[in-house]
Design a protein around this motif. Structure first.
Motif, PDB file in Angstrom:
ATOM      1  N   GLY A 230      60.446 -20.050  31.247  1.00  0.00           N
ATOM      2  CA  GLY A 230      61.077 -20.544  29.986  1.00  0.00           C
ATOM      3  C   GLY A 230      60.933 -19.792  28.819  1.00  0.00           C
ATOM      4  O   GLY A 230      60.819 -20.334  27.670  1.00  0.00           O
ATOM      5  N   VAL A 231      60.356 -18.606  28.839  1.00  0.00           N
ATOM      6  CA  VAL A 231      60.181 -17.860  27.572  1.00  0.00           C
ATOM      7  C   VAL A 231      61.338 -17.842  26.721  1.00  0.00           C
ATOM      8  O   VAL A 231      61.398 -17.608  25.346  1.00  0.00           O
ATOM      9  CB  VAL A 231      59.551 -16.410  27.892  1.00  0.00           C
ATOM     10  N   GLY A 232      62.634 -17.730  27.403  1.00  0.00           N
ATOM     11  CA  GLY A 232      63.807 -17.909  26.487  1.00  0.00           C
ATOM     12  C   GLY A 232      63.811 -18.853  25.581  1.00  0.00           C
ATOM     13  O   GLY A 232      64.337 -19.012  24.564  1.00  0.00           O
ATOM     14  N   PHE A 233      63.443 -20.218  26.095  1.00  0.00           N
ATOM     15  CA  PHE A 233      63.195 -21.189  24.977  1.00  0.00           C
ATOM     16  C   PHE A 233      62.626 -20.967  23.768  1.00  0.00           C
ATOM     17  O   PHE A 233      62.921 -21.374  22.627  1.00  0.00           O
ATOM     18  CB  PHE A 233      62.745 -22.581  25.794  1.00  0.00           C
ATOM     19  N   THR A 234      61.441 -20.242  23.935  1.00  0.00           N
ATOM     20  CA  THR A 234      60.791 -19.874  22.457  1.00  0.00           C
ATOM     21  C   THR A 234      61.684 -19.049  21.892  1.00  0.00           C
ATOM     22  O   THR A 234      61.585 -18.921  20.667  1.00  0.00           O
ATOM     23  CB  THR A 234      59.347 -19.178  23.234  1.00  0.00           C
ATOM     24  N   HIS A 235      62.130 -17.974  22.540  1.00  0.00           N
ATOM     25  CA  HIS A 235      63.038 -17.223  21.741  1.00  0.00           C
ATOM     26  C   HIS A 235      64.247 -17.999  21.284  1.00  0.00           C
ATOM     27  O   HIS A 235      64.586 -17.621  19.819  1.00  0.00           O
ATOM     28  CB  HIS A 235      63.792 -16.148  22.817  1.00  0.00           C
ATOM     29  N   LEU A 236      64.757 -18.934  21.763  1.00  0.00           N
ATOM     30  CA  LEU A 236      65.719 -19.549  21.266  1.00  0.00           C
ATOM     31  C   LEU A 236      65.144 -20.294  19.690  1.00  0.00           C
ATOM     32  O   LEU A 236      65.897 -20.759  18.903  1.00  0.00           O
ATOM     33  CB  LEU A 236      66.449 -20.792  21.933  1.00  0.00           C
ATOM     34  N   SER A 237      63.845 -20.747  20.073  1.00  0.00           N
ATOM     35  CA  SER A 237      63.423 -21.572  18.792  1.00  0.00           C
ATOM     36  C   SER A 237      62.628 -20.752  17.736  1.00  0.00           C
ATOM     37  O   SER A 237      62.037 -21.217  16.820  1.00  0.00           O
ATOM     38  CB  SER A 237      62.298 -22.450  19.262  1.00  0.00           C
ATOM     39  N   GLY A 238      63.166 -19.265  17.817  1.00  0.00           N
ATOM     40  CA  GLY A 238      62.728 -18.408  16.511  1.00  0.00           C
ATOM     41  C   GLY A 238      61.607 -17.580  16.791  1.00  0.00           C
ATOM     42  O   GLY A 238      61.238 -16.807  15.809  1.00  0.00           O
ATOM     43  N   TYR A 239      60.973 -17.379  18.001  1.00  0.00           N
ATOM     44  CA  TYR A 239      59.925 -16.350  18.118  1.00  0.00           C
ATOM     45  C   TYR A 239      60.317 -15.458  19.380  1.00  0.00           C
ATOM     46  O   TYR A 239      60.398 -16.051  20.620  1.00  0.00           O
ATOM     47  CB  TYR A 239      58.428 -16.866  18.198  1.00  0.00           C
ATOM     48  N   ASP A 240      60.348 -14.238  19.289  1.00  0.00           N
ATOM     49  CA  ASP A 240      60.728 -13.156  20.022  1.00  0.00           C
ATOM     50  C   ASP A 240      59.295 -12.522  20.910  1.00  0.00           C
ATOM     51  O   ASP A 240      58.445 -12.054  20.423  1.00  0.00           O
ATOM     52  CB  ASP A 240      61.500 -12.021  19.793  1.00  0.00           C
ATOM     53  N   MET A 241      58.965 -13.530  21.996  1.00  0.00           N
ATOM     54  CA  MET A 241      57.709 -13.026  22.795  1.00  0.00           C
ATOM     55  C   MET A 241      57.761 -11.535  23.334  1.00  0.00           C
ATOM     56  O   MET A 241      56.525 -11.112  23.378  1.00  0.00           O
ATOM     57  CB  MET A 241      57.408 -14.087  23.872  1.00  0.00           C
ATOM     58  N   VAL A 242      58.888 -11.378  23.891  1.00  0.00           N
ATOM     59  CA  VAL A 242      59.220 -10.156  24.764  1.00  0.00           C
ATOM     60  C   VAL A 242      58.714  -9.202  23.727  1.00  0.00           C
ATOM     61  O   VAL A 242      57.982  -8.062  23.854  1.00  0.00           O
ATOM     62  CB  VAL A 242      60.429 -10.039  25.332  1.00  0.00           C
ATOM     63  N   THR A 243      59.387  -8.848  22.526  1.00  0.00           N
ATOM     64  CA  THR A 243      59.348  -7.830  21.676  1.00  0.00           C
ATOM     65  C   THR A 243      57.708  -7.772  21.020  1.00  0.00           C
ATOM     66  O   THR A 243      57.252  -6.772  21.111  1.00  0.00           O
ATOM     67  CB  THR A 243      60.300  -8.053  20.487  1.00  0.00           C
ATOM     68  N   ASN A 244      57.415  -8.941  20.963  1.00  0.00           N
ATOM     69  CA  ASN A 244      55.837  -8.967  20.420  1.00  0.00           C
ATOM     70  C   ASN A 244      54.940  -8.629  21.377  1.00  0.00           C
ATOM     71  O   ASN A 244      53.925  -7.809  21.114  1.00  0.00           O
ATOM     72  CB  ASN A 244      55.416 -10.318  19.532  1.00  0.00           C
ATOM     73  N   HIS A 245      55.318  -8.924  22.527  1.00  0.00           N
ATOM     74  CA  HIS A 245      54.353  -8.386  23.740  1.00  0.00           C
ATOM     75  C   HIS A 245      54.513  -6.666  23.806  1.00  0.00           C
ATOM     76  O   HIS A 245      53.348  -6.155  23.820  1.00  0.00           O
ATOM     77  CB  HIS A 245      55.013  -8.965  25.184  1.00  0.00           C
ATOM     78  N   LEU A 246      55.578  -6.381  23.408  1.00  0.00           N
ATOM     79  CA  LEU A 246      55.650  -4.599  23.658  1.00  0.00           C
ATOM     80  C   LEU A 246      54.766  -4.331  22.341  1.00  0.00           C
ATOM     81  O   LEU A 246      54.381  -3.079  22.517  1.00  0.00           O
ATOM     82  CB  LEU A 246      56.976  -4.285  23.680  1.00  0.00           C
ATOM     83  N   ARG A 247      55.085  -4.721  21.052  1.00  0.00           N
ATOM     84  CA  ARG A 247      54.011  -4.422  20.017  1.00  0.00           C
ATOM     85  C   ARG A 247      52.733  -4.112  20.237  1.00  0.00           C
ATOM     86  O   ARG A 247      51.916  -3.496  19.937  1.00  0.00           O
ATOM     87  CB  ARG A 247      54.627  -5.364  18.818  1.00  0.00           C
ATOM     88  N   CYS A 248      52.001  -5.010  21.212  1.00  0.00           N
ATOM     89  CA  CYS A 248      50.656  -5.130  21.441  1.00  0.00           C
ATOM     90  C   CYS A 248      50.532  -3.736  22.310  1.00  0.00           C
ATOM     91  O   CYS A 248      49.193  -3.203  22.032  1.00  0.00           O
ATOM     92  CB  CYS A 248      50.398  -6.178  22.471  1.00  0.00           C
ATOM     93  N   PHE A 249      51.376  -3.010  22.691  1.00  0.00           N
ATOM     94  CA  PHE A 249      51.207  -1.823  23.549  1.00  0.00           C
ATOM     95  C   PHE A 249      51.527  -0.508  22.842  1.00  0.00           C
ATOM     96  O   PHE A 249      51.450   0.472  23.383  1.00  0.00           O
ATOM     97  CB  PHE A 249      51.609  -1.800  24.954  1.00  0.00           C
ATOM     98  N   ALA A 250      52.120  -1.009  21.554  1.00  0.00           N
ATOM     99  CA  ALA A 250      52.634   0.176  20.913  1.00  0.00           C
ATOM    100  C   ALA A 250      51.728   0.329  19.431  1.00  0.00           C
ATOM    101  O   ALA A 250      52.078   1.130  18.516  1.00  0.00           O
ATOM    102  CB  ALA A 250      54.287  -0.139  20.444  1.00  0.00           C
TER     103      ALA A 250
END
Length: 288
Positions: A230-250
């Motif tokens: 359900g990570v898409g629900f978090t995205h719909l509510s204003g926070y992009d977990m996928v992009t920020n996950h990738l930032r951890c490794f960049a």
């Protein structure tokens, strides 16, 4: 849109799967690999060095985080005396203390995922039967408790300790535990517990944590070292977990946390039926 498409063996065939992914990384000059499901995480974890040797970053939680998260007994052991994090009381199947527990109980594989292998124990006969049936298999016992299932998506950048999390109550779930209708929550108690877990496990990246809410405090049900369904629900509510996950490794900073609006999100499924000619069905039946 995909730049390329390749067939790979099933992730359960670990050696063949990992070898094929490494071949594709070389062919396509891939520098980062993002696992999405438990089987991929489990396959890649013991082979991190093979990817590192080729300059490939596995964008997933650290090995020790995964090791604890994937073992229900270890989760209990790590957090049983924690002042903020409260795991569901847990015993090993063979523990004599189980004989004195009130029924009903839950039997779960120590490394279970997606509700696989669960069994309810309603009385002593059930317990005796399961102990014989599952002898030698790593199972744990937990009380069968009532409550609301809540999930927290949390991302943490290990280098700085910066984190962000968002919680939701799962109103409707599939048989394998994926929420399809959820209520977004502004619940500091859940966020604090998830943040403490992420810190204790030295998380780098995004995971999801399931809680059972209904008693004095939230109880940790499962820690899943991957994106939630359900990570898409978090995205719909204003926070992009996928992009920020990738930032951890960049090596980039995370976006600041967002407080969600108290809304309900629901997935919509469309059922499709296909018409099959009667003669095709008859031919298939005869062939069998």
């Amino acid at each position: 849109m995909l730049d390329a498409f390749h067939r790979v063996p099933p992730a359960r065939e670990v050696r063949a799967y990992v070898s094929r992914v490494l071949e594709i990384c070389q062919l396509e000059q891939v520098t980062h690999v993002l696992p999405l499901i438990d089987l991929e995480v489990d396959a890649f974890t013991p082979h991190r060095q093979m990817f590192s040797d080729q300059g490939i970053t596995l964008c997933m939680a650290p090995s020790e985080t995964i090791h604890v998260s994937r073992d229900k007994w270890l989760v209990y052991e790590v957090f049983r005396d924690h002042p903020v994090v409260h795991p569901i009381p847990t015993w090993c199947m063979e523990d004599q203390a189980v004989d004195q527990l009130p029924f009903p109980l839950h039997a779960k594989p120590r490394d279970g995922r997606s509700s696989e292998g669960l069994a309810r124990i309603l009385d002593k006969d059930d317990l005796s039967y399961l102990r014989k049936k599952l002898r030698g298999r790593p199972y744990v016992i937990q009380p069968l408790l009532d409550g609301d299932v809540c999930v927290v998506d949390i991302v943490r950048r290990r280098a700085t300790g910066q984190s962000a999390a968002m919680a939701r109550q799962e109103l409707v779930r599939t048989s394998n535990g994926a929420g399809v209708t959820v209520r977004m929550l502004n619940e500091p108690t859940l966020i604090d517990a998830a943040t403490q877990i992420a810190s204790a496990l030295d998380l780098d990246g995004c995971i999801n944590i399931e809680f059972l809410v209904g008693g004095d405090w939230p109880l940790v049900m499962d820690i899943n070292p991957r994106f939630s369904g359900g990570v898409g629900f978090t995205h719909l509510s204003g926070y992009d977990m996928v992009t920020n996950h990738l930032r951890c490794f960049a090596g980039e900073l995370l976006d600041p946390p967002v407080i969600p609006a108290p809304v309900i999100h629901a997935r919509r499924y469309v059922e499709t039926t296909f018409a099959v000619p009667e003669e095709s069905v008859r031919a298939q039946l005869l062939a069998n």
